[in-house]
Design a protein around this motif. Structure first.
Motif, PDB file in Angstrom:
ATOM      1  N   ASN A 109       4.030   0.778   8.617  1.00 32.29           N
ATOM      2  CA  ASN A 109       4.446  -0.356   9.440  1.00 32.29           C
ATOM      3  C   ASN A 109       3.452  -0.592  10.574  1.00 32.29           C
ATOM      4  O   ASN A 109       3.268  -1.709  11.017  1.00 32.29           O
ATOM      5  CB  ASN A 109       5.845  -0.133  10.012  1.00 32.29           C
ATOM      6  CG  ASN A 109       6.384  -1.371  10.687  1.00 32.29           C
ATOM      7  OD1 ASN A 109       6.339  -2.459  10.134  1.00 32.29           O
ATOM      8  ND2 ASN A 109       6.881  -1.205  11.901  1.00 32.29           N
ATOM      9  N   ALA A 110       2.796   0.466  11.051  1.00 29.99           N
ATOM     10  CA  ALA A 110       1.837   0.300  12.150  1.00 29.99           C
ATOM     11  C   ALA A 110       0.875   1.468  12.312  1.00 29.99           C
ATOM     12  O   ALA A 110      -0.337   1.263  12.411  1.00 29.99           O
ATOM     13  CB  ALA A 110       2.580   0.035  13.466  1.00 29.99           C
ATOM     14  N   PRO A 111       1.351   2.738  12.351  1.00 30.82           N
ATOM     15  CA  PRO A 111       0.460   3.849  12.721  1.00 30.82           C
ATOM     16  C   PRO A 111      -0.808   3.967  11.895  1.00 30.82           C
ATOM     17  O   PRO A 111      -1.852   4.386  12.420  1.00 30.82           O
ATOM     18  CB  PRO A 111       1.369   5.077  12.527  1.00 30.82           C
ATOM     19  CG  PRO A 111       2.753   4.561  12.712  1.00 30.82           C
ATOM     20  CD  PRO A 111       2.735   3.181  12.131  1.00 30.82           C
ATOM     21  N   TRP A 112      -0.765   3.633  10.617  1.00 28.53           N
ATOM     22  CA  TRP A 112      -1.929   3.843   9.751  1.00 28.53           C
ATOM     23  C   TRP A 112      -3.154   3.105  10.250  1.00 28.53           C
ATOM     24  O   TRP A 112      -4.281   3.515   9.966  1.00 28.53           O
ATOM     25  CB  TRP A 112      -1.600   3.415   8.319  1.00 28.53           C
ATOM     26  CG  TRP A 112      -1.410   1.930   8.105  1.00 28.53           C
ATOM     27  CD1 TRP A 112      -0.407   1.163   8.602  1.00 28.53           C
ATOM     28  CD2 TRP A 112      -2.238   1.067   7.337  1.00 28.53           C
ATOM     29  NE1 TRP A 112      -0.552  -0.142   8.188  1.00 28.53           N
ATOM     30  CE2 TRP A 112      -1.671  -0.234   7.401  1.00 28.53           C
ATOM     31  CE3 TRP A 112      -3.395   1.244   6.595  1.00 28.53           C
ATOM     32  CZ2 TRP A 112      -2.227  -1.334   6.759  1.00 28.53           C
ATOM     33  CZ3 TRP A 112      -3.946   0.137   5.937  1.00 28.53           C
ATOM     34  CH2 TRP A 112      -3.369  -1.122   6.023  1.00 28.53           C
ATOM     35  N   LEU A 113      -2.972   2.035  11.010  1.00 31.08           N
ATOM     36  CA  LEU A 113      -4.098   1.265  11.535  1.00 31.08           C
ATOM     37  C   LEU A 113      -4.614   1.795  12.863  1.00 31.08           C
ATOM     38  O   LEU A 113      -5.660   1.360  13.330  1.00 31.08           O
ATOM     39  CB  LEU A 113      -3.691  -0.204  11.700  1.00 31.08           C
ATOM     40  CG  LEU A 113      -3.509  -1.003  10.417  1.00 31.08           C
ATOM     41  CD1 LEU A 113      -2.869  -2.353  10.721  1.00 31.08           C
ATOM     42  CD2 LEU A 113      -4.835  -1.192   9.683  1.00 31.08           C
ATOM     43  N   GLU A 114      -3.892   2.721  13.478  1.00 28.75           N
ATOM     44  CA  GLU A 114      -4.229   3.145  14.838  1.00 28.75           C
ATOM     45  C   GLU A 114      -4.544   4.620  14.988  1.00 28.75           C
ATOM     46  O   GLU A 114      -5.193   5.020  15.941  1.00 28.75           O
ATOM     47  CB  GLU A 114      -3.077   2.781  15.785  1.00 28.75           C
ATOM     48  CG  GLU A 114      -2.744   1.289  15.825  1.00 28.75           C
ATOM     49  CD  GLU A 114      -3.922   0.442  16.281  1.00 28.75           C
ATOM     50  OE1 GLU A 114      -4.769   0.955  17.037  1.00 28.75           O
ATOM     51  OE2 GLU A 114      -4.012  -0.733  15.871  1.00 28.75           O
ATOM     52  N   ALA A 166       7.505   4.277   5.027  1.00 29.18           N
ATOM     53  CA  ALA A 166       7.857   3.002   5.647  1.00 29.18           C
ATOM     54  C   ALA A 166       7.432   2.969   7.110  1.00 29.18           C
ATOM     55  O   ALA A 166       6.899   1.973   7.599  1.00 29.18           O
ATOM     56  CB  ALA A 166       9.351   2.751   5.518  1.00 29.18           C
ATOM     57  N   THR A 167       7.640   4.080   7.815  1.00 28.79           N
ATOM     58  CA  THR A 167       7.257   4.145   9.229  1.00 28.79           C
ATOM     59  C   THR A 167       5.739   4.138   9.373  1.00 28.79           C
ATOM     60  O   THR A 167       5.179   3.386  10.182  1.00 28.79           O
ATOM     61  CB  THR A 167       7.818   5.428   9.872  1.00 28.79           C
ATOM     62  OG1 THR A 167       9.245   5.402   9.788  1.00 28.79           O
ATOM     63  CG2 THR A 167       7.398   5.529  11.331  1.00 28.79           C
ATOM     64  N   TYR A 168       5.074   4.945   8.581  1.00 29.93           N
ATOM     65  CA  TYR A 168       3.620   5.091   8.702  1.00 29.93           C
ATOM     66  C   TYR A 168       2.897   3.780   8.440  1.00 29.93           C
ATOM     67  O   TYR A 168       2.001   3.377   9.180  1.00 29.93           O
ATOM     68  CB  TYR A 168       3.153   6.161   7.723  1.00 29.93           C
ATOM     69  CG  TYR A 168       1.673   6.488   7.813  1.00 29.93           C
ATOM     70  CD1 TYR A 168       1.170   7.212   8.887  1.00 29.93           C
ATOM     71  CD2 TYR A 168       0.789   6.093   6.808  1.00 29.93           C
ATOM     72  CE1 TYR A 168      -0.185   7.536   8.967  1.00 29.93           C
ATOM     73  CE2 TYR A 168      -0.559   6.409   6.874  1.00 29.93           C
ATOM     74  CZ  TYR A 168      -1.043   7.129   7.959  1.00 29.93           C
ATOM     75  OH  TYR A 168      -2.372   7.443   8.031  1.00 29.93           O
ATOM     76  N   VAL A 206       0.846  -1.195   0.000  1.00 31.61           N
ATOM     77  CA  VAL A 206       0.000   0.000   0.000  1.00 31.61           C
ATOM     78  C   VAL A 206       0.878   1.240   0.000  1.00 31.61           C
ATOM     79  O   VAL A 206       0.690   2.168  -0.769  1.00 31.61           O
ATOM     80  CB  VAL A 206      -0.931  -0.007   1.231  1.00 31.61           C
ATOM     81  CG1 VAL A 206      -1.695   1.302   1.321  1.00 31.61           C
ATOM     82  CG2 VAL A 206      -1.899  -1.168   1.154  1.00 31.61           C
ATOM     83  N   ALA A 207       1.905   1.224   0.859  1.00 29.57           N
ATOM     84  CA  ALA A 207       2.797   2.371   0.947  1.00 29.57           C
ATOM     85  C   ALA A 207       3.529   2.596  -0.360  1.00 29.57           C
ATOM     86  O   ALA A 207       3.652   3.713  -0.844  1.00 29.57           O
ATOM     87  CB  ALA A 207       3.808   2.162   2.079  1.00 29.57           C
ATOM     88  N   ALA A 261      -0.617  11.210   8.105  1.00 29.55           N
ATOM     89  CA  ALA A 261      -0.534  10.806   6.703  1.00 29.55           C
ATOM     90  C   ALA A 261       0.888  10.396   6.369  1.00 29.55           C
ATOM     91  O   ALA A 261       1.845  10.859   6.994  1.00 29.55           O
ATOM     92  CB  ALA A 261      -0.960  11.955   5.794  1.00 29.55           C
ATOM     93  N   PRO A 262       1.034   9.524   5.357  1.00 25.60           N
ATOM     94  CA  PRO A 262       2.379   9.232   4.864  1.00 25.60           C
ATOM     95  C   PRO A 262       2.896  10.436   4.095  1.00 25.60           C
ATOM     96  O   PRO A 262       2.113  11.229   3.549  1.00 25.60           O
ATOM     97  CB  PRO A 262       2.142   8.037   3.928  1.00 25.60           C
ATOM     98  CG  PRO A 262       0.745   8.219   3.447  1.00 25.60           C
ATOM     99  CD  PRO A 262      -0.002   8.802   4.612  1.00 25.60           C
ATOM    100  N   GLN A 263       4.196  10.582   4.043  1.00 31.17           N
ATOM    101  CA  GLN A 263       4.789  11.724   3.362  1.00 31.17           C
ATOM    102  C   GLN A 263       4.332  11.799   1.905  1.00 31.17           C
ATOM    103  O   GLN A 263       4.167  12.884   1.336  1.00 31.17           O
ATOM    104  CB  GLN A 263       6.316  11.632   3.422  1.00 31.17           C
ATOM    105  CG  GLN A 263       7.035  12.886   2.962  1.00 31.17           C
ATOM    106  CD  GLN A 263       6.758  14.093   3.852  1.00 31.17           C
ATOM    107  OE1 GLN A 263       6.826  13.991   5.069  1.00 31.17           O
ATOM    108  NE2 GLN A 263       6.437  15.228   3.256  1.00 31.17           N
ATOM    109  N   SER A 264       4.087  10.637   1.291  1.00 24.62           N
ATOM    110  CA  SER A 264       3.663  10.606  -0.109  1.00 24.62           C
ATOM    111  C   SER A 264       2.299  11.248  -0.313  1.00 24.62           C
ATOM    112  O   SER A 264       1.956  11.623  -1.432  1.00 24.62           O
ATOM    113  CB  SER A 264       3.633   9.164  -0.614  1.00 24.62           C
ATOM    114  OG  SER A 264       2.794   8.372   0.187  1.00 24.62           O
ATOM    115  N   ALA A 265       1.492  11.363   0.743  1.00 24.73           N
ATOM    116  CA  ALA A 265       0.166  11.993   0.642  1.00 24.73           C
ATOM    117  C   ALA A 265       0.155  13.375   1.282  1.00 24.73           C
ATOM    118  O   ALA A 265      -0.907  13.897   1.626  1.00 24.73           O
ATOM    119  CB  ALA A 265      -0.880  11.102   1.295  1.00 24.73           C
ATOM    120  N   ALA A 266       1.328  13.977   1.426  1.00 28.58           N
ATOM    121  CA  ALA A 266       1.420  15.282   2.095  1.00 28.58           C
ATOM    122  C   ALA A 266       0.594  16.344   1.390  1.00 28.58           C
ATOM    123  O   ALA A 266      -0.075  17.154   2.039  1.00 28.58           O
ATOM    124  CB  ALA A 266       2.889  15.719   2.173  1.00 28.58           C
ATOM    125  N   ALA A 267       0.618  16.363   0.076  1.00 26.57           N
ATOM    126  CA  ALA A 267      -0.133  17.388  -0.664  1.00 26.57           C
ATOM    127  C   ALA A 267      -1.624  17.266  -0.392  1.00 26.57           C
ATOM    128  O   ALA A 267      -2.322  18.275  -0.202  1.00 26.57           O
ATOM    129  CB  ALA A 267       0.151  17.266  -2.156  1.00 26.57           C
TER     130      ALA A 267
END
Length: 531
Positions: free
Chosen positions: A419-424, A415-417, A24-25, A385-391
């Motif tokens: 790995n876990a945070p996106w679900l929480e 990679a960090t986002y 997904v990332a 948000a992941p950096q890729s979706a910053a805009a």
């Protein structure tokens, strides 16, 4: 994927979750903003940009994302690895742009009346590139390998609660029977290219693909360098060899999308896979390349934790949804490409004719809902948000402010986002790859027991409707269920789905037979060069 009113099989191992998180990332990162790639051509693709009589010969130079790990069919999760493998190995069934299915290694697939038992007939005369014939035993082993209890394949989640080890049987050398754990009308999609790990491998496959790149596909892998790329030769024993026109393929890996654009414009490569409006502007403004596009169902969704204040109040969720200027998002992030979405998963592409009144920007109504929910003075929250979706995050922040939402951005590297945070996180953006059926989204991200239910939404009525939808074969009955599901999603708005992307691939003008792909695939089986 989980998708009934009852608890299903346990979620796959943590590593499998991480792998899917990374795909997904990666897909989101490739798009930089939510421009993913959409469904592609079949076993006998009717490629766009294909005119005149095909010419045989030549080597096509393809620019591809670098694999994130050593490519392996069972565990691959990123577009780079998938591109490497799919030139060599194939699927039983191919998912087309319009959501239909085409024969590949299977020539037919039929179900019992209740969609609980499926029978697949294999194509005659297919051999692996090591000389061994394709048989039903290979199919059984390939599927059981993916869904084994210790599997770390992303496909394990797709089959969870639907198919278990031992329930795939070789009836004879060319017939495979799948006895499902429960009726599932869209099962053929799970054994198709829509479920990217389901390429068919020999029964004795040992997991060392790069040293033993075995498959039934149009090309054979002759060399691989993780830093530079891969080289392929035409497979002379391919079952459809008369329609493979290239002598070979050279695949060059890229990590920089400016470099990818430059390589195509300088004719250093013939094909640039995974291009997007945001990442490859020079290609969109050039008359030296051909851009092909197709509508997709995917993109970046905004999930609100329905089990956490203030998002546990539907009025707050509806208020935030009413601040979004969907057309402005589409223009800013996708160059105007794509289609406006409406906070439910049944895009027009799925053909179910769902009709739900379009939710448009309405700041006055948003303020009224916030006040009714006890936030007359506004509401402060963090948007992750992941950096890729910053805009996209920045645009949402600006739009929401008009109604009194003060959103602080929490941008993390992808990679960090993932790995876990996106679900929480209480409020967060998630990128999703395109899927050819609504059931794949419903059971992955929205039902109560879905392992990637980012909104933590639990609604018994919704779960029951999804269970009925997945078990229903009749098209009219399915459409009626889809209408109910879409209406409930729109009203409850656990996730804001603002736009659907239009996806693209770029080639030189003398490249033909390379279709745009919905799932970030690079299909070269029938490609040819007019030189």
């Amino acid at each position: 994927m989980n998708s009934t009113t009852q608890p299903l099989a346990e979620a796959p191992p943590t590593e499998a979750k991480r792998r899917w998180s990374r795909v997904v990332a990666t897909l989101t990162a490739l798009a930089v903003v939510p421009v993913l790639l959409a469904a592609c051509a079949g076993g006998a693709p009717s490629a766009s940009n294909s005119t005149g009589a095909p010419k045989a010969g030549g080597t096509m130079k393809v620019g591809s994302p670098s694999p994130n790990a050593a490519p392996d069919p069972v565990t691959m999760y990123d577009p780079g690895s998938i591109n490497v493998v799919q030139q060599v190995a194939e699927y039983l069934v191919w998912s087309e742009n319009d959501g239909t299915l085409s024969p590949m290694l299977a020539t037919s697939w039929d179900s019992s009346a209740d969609a609980a038992t499926w029978t697949v007939t294999l194509r005659d005369g297919v051999t692996f590139n090591n000389g061994s014939p394709l048989t039903a035993t290979d199919v059984v082993a390939s599927i059981d390998r993916l869904i084994a209890p210790d599997s770390v394949s992303s496909a394990a989640s797709s089959f969870a609660g639907i198919l278990t080890v031992g329930h795939t049987v070789a009836t004879d050398a060319k017939t495979v029977t799948f006895t499902l754990d429960r009726p599932f009308a869209d099962f053929p999609y799970l054994i198709s290219s829509a479920n990217y790990n389901t390429v068919i491998l020999p029964a004795d496959y040992d997991g060392d693909f790069l040293h033993n790149p075995v498959g039934t596909g149009p090309f054979t892998l002759t060399s691989y360098d993780p830093n530079t790329g891969a080289v392929y030769a035409k497979n002379p024993s391919y079952w459809d060899a008369s329609k493979v026109y290239l002598d070979g393929v050279t695949m060059t890996f890229f990590t920089d999308y400016t470099a990818l654009s430059s390589a195509l414009l300088s004719r250093s490569i013939d094909v640039a896979a995974l291009v997007s409006y945001s990442a490859n502007q020079p290609l969109y403004s050039s008359d030296q390349v051909v851009l092909q596009s197709t509508n997709a169902v995917g993109g970046t969704f905004l999930a609100m934790r329905t089990d956490t204040a203030p998002w546990d109040d539907v009025r707050v969720r509806q208020a935030l949804a009413l601040t979004i200027d969907r057309e402005a998002l589409k223009q800013a992030l996708q160059g105007g490409q794509g289609v406006i979405a409406n906070d439910h998963i049944f895009a027009d592409l799925y053909g179910q004719n769902v009709t739900v009144p379009q939710r448009d920007k309405n700041i006055d109504e948003a303020k009224s809902l916030l006040a009714a929910a006890g936030h007359a003075g506004g509401l402060t929250a963090t948007l992750s948000a992941p950096q890729s979706a910053a805009a996209m995050a920045q645009l949402i922040q600006q739009m929401a402010a008009e109604a009194g939402f003060t959103l602080t951005l929490d941008l993390q590297d992808d990679a960090t986002y993932y790995n876990a945070p996106w679900l929480e996180v209480p409020l967060g953006l998630t990128g999703w790859a395109s899927r050819p059926t609504a059931s794949q989204f419903l059971s992955l991200a929205f039902t109560s027991d879905a392992i990637w239910n980012t909104a933590h939404w639990s609604n018994a009525e919704f779960d029951g409707l999804v269970a009925q939808y997945e078990a229903t074969v009749d098209k009219t009955a399915r459409a009626a269920l889809a209408q109910q599901i879409a209406t409930l999603m729109h009203d409850q708005v656990p996730q804001i789905i603002a736009t659907w992307p239009e996806n693209a691939i770029a080639t030189l003008p003398d490249v033909h037979g390379v279709p745009v792909s919905a799932s970030a695939y690079t299909e070269l089986a029938h490609a040819w060069l007019d030189r």
